[in-house]
Design an enzyme around this catalytic site. Structure first.
Site: not given
Ligand code: EPU
Length: 419
Positions: A22-23, A117, A122, A306, A398
């Site tokens: 998915k990711n 969320c 996030r 995850d 999802r």
């Molecule tokens: N963060 C910030 N600022 C930003 C972006 C992120 O402070 O602009 C912080 C977040 O709040 C968090 C940390 O950085 O504390 C890491 O978040 P990240 O941005 O890496 O998460 P994401 O990209 O929104 C993806 C996966 C998630 C997975 C996380 C961490 C996808 C579509 N989603 O989310 O997947 O948990 O990376 O590995 O790739 C899931 O599949 O269940 C899922 C939630």
């Protein structure tokens, strides 16, 4: 709303095939917006998040062709609206991934601001700051991110913290920017590597993907390609952890074992005998109760957030006491409260769950609060006495395709009912 009924006590045994990730699929779909020709994407998983992305593309006027094997051809040059509306973004935060490609290819984009969320706050500030460093003019008005740039330019970007979709958004935007972009403190997740490989197949110039410094030299255009999405390492890990919790023996096929290393080491520590081939992994608990294992989540190559919830379920019935520390999301322990209702001995101290393993859990009605929490409750149900009823399983749909069929095939007693 659908519910799952799981009657615990069966040992999982057998083999199953793992779907596309998915990711990785979501950013690869977003990457197709960078291309002026069509992009064919294979091995897409049958998931709600993928259909939400397809719905988003449809709302933009993009022509899509899909065959019976779920191979999707995206013809982004038919695009009419450069906008991701709130009603879709709120159901899938990964919609933010269209921001970089739309802005870079078409010079503007409007994407609803994803709110908080179930698992945490996030924010997307690092996506926005990176695009601004590349010359974008960005405003936030009425809950929407509005971005404009005649032509993005290369930039030297240091990410203050490691973000997966943030790295992906900036890497995609940089492929069509003028000059060279260097992303430092980039995320190193295998899904980023897969996205970069797809972009390279489309003609992008990228180096260092899979490391914490990614260098992208912009090109004038990207061309058509076809790409097969990598296997889902989180789905594979979920079934292996379920097998370990139920003292079973399960082989997952069509996986990349090298990306499962951290999880497999922990499962060995729990007492599993692991065998790996080129594209399969077999776990055998030899009928034994798992040993409790300590976990600390962190960006790849460490244990992914995850799989944290699934390890909580395993530790809930393991021999001994464990500590599970969550360092990525501030609110990702809601499954613990549900497991407590099933008799789990879990105590939360800040970002750490302290778990005293019990012999077995007891069935109870529980509520899935997010995607991975729902998977952990399935595991808890499989090791509980009696029939557990899991509500709000739309979260599970999802990210897990055919989970009832797969669990049933492995010998678990599981049934979906429509309420
Ligand atoms: N963060 C910030 N600022 C930003 C972006 C992120 O402070 O602009 C912080 C977040 O709040 C968090 C940390 O950085 O504390 C890491 O978040 P990240 O941005 O890496 O998460 P994401 O990209 O929104 C993806 C996966 C998630 C997975 C996380 C961490 C996808 C579509 N989603 O989310 O997947 O948990 O990376 O590995 O790739 C899931 O599949 O269940 C899922 C939630």
């Amino acid at each position: 709303m659908d519910k799952l009924l799981i009657t615990g006590g069966n040992t999982l045994q057998g083999e199953l095939r793992i779907c596309g990730a998915k990711n990785a699929a979501l950013p690869i779909l977003a990457a197709s917006l960078l291309c002026s020709d069509s992009v064919k994407i294979c091995n897409l998983p049958h998931l709600k998040d993928i259909t939400t992305m397809i719905e988003l593309f449809g709302s933009m006027g993009i022509r899509l062709l899909i065959d019976d094997k779920m191979n999707l051809e995206v013809c982004a040059n038919t695009i009419l609206h450069l906008s991701a509306p709130y009603h879709l973004v709120k159901t899938m935060r990964a919609s933010i991934l269209v921001l970089g490609p739309l802005l870079s290819h078409y010079g503007e984009a409007e994407v609803a601001l994803p709110g908080g969320c179930a698992i945490g706050n996030r924010p997307v500030d690092l996506h926005i700051r990176g695009l601004e460093a590349m010359g974008a003019n960005i405003t936030i008005e009425n809950g929407y991110i509005r971005a404009q740039a005649k032509k993005l330019h290369g930039a030297h970007i240091f990410m203050d913290s490691i973000t997966v979709t943030g790295t992906e958004n900036l890497m995609m935007a940089a492929t069509l920017a003028e000059g060279t972009t260097i992303i430092e403190n980039a995320a190193r997740e295998p899904e980023i590597y897969d996205l970069a490989n797809c972009l390279i197949k489309m003609g992008a110039k990228i180096k260092g993907h899979g490391t914490s410094t990614i260098t992208i030299t912009g090109v004038p255009r990207l061309h058509n390609t076809h790409y097969t999405v990598m296997p889902d390492r989180i789905e594979a890990s979920t079934y292996l952890i379920a097998a370990a919790a139920t003292r079973g023996k399960v082989k997952v096929k069509d996986v990349q074992p090298e990306y499962l290393e951290a999880v497999l080491l922990k499962l060995k520590e729990a007492g599993a005998v692991i065998r790996c081939g080129d594209n399969w992994v077999e776990l055998d608990m030899q009928g034994k109760r798992p040993q409790a294992i300590n976990i600390e989540t962190a960006p790849y190559p460490a244990i992914a957030t995850d799989v944290q919830a699934q390890f909580c379920a395993l530790n809930a019935v393991a021999k001994g006491t464990s500590r599970i520390k969550e360092t990525i999301f501030e609110n990702r322990f809601m499954h613990c409260q549900e497991m407590q209702r099933m008799g789990a001995d879990i105590h939360l101290e800040g970002n750490t769950a302290i778990i005293h393993g019990v012999e077995s859990l007891n069935a109870a009605p529980v509520r899935a609060t997010d995607l991975r929490a729902s998977a952990s409750l399935v595991i808890a149900g499989l090791v509980a006495k009696g029939t557990t009823e899991i509500d709000h399983i739309h979260h599970m749909d999802r990210g897990y395709a055919c989970i009832e069929e797969n669990i049933a095939m492995l010998g678990g007693s599981i049934q979906r009912i429509s309420a």
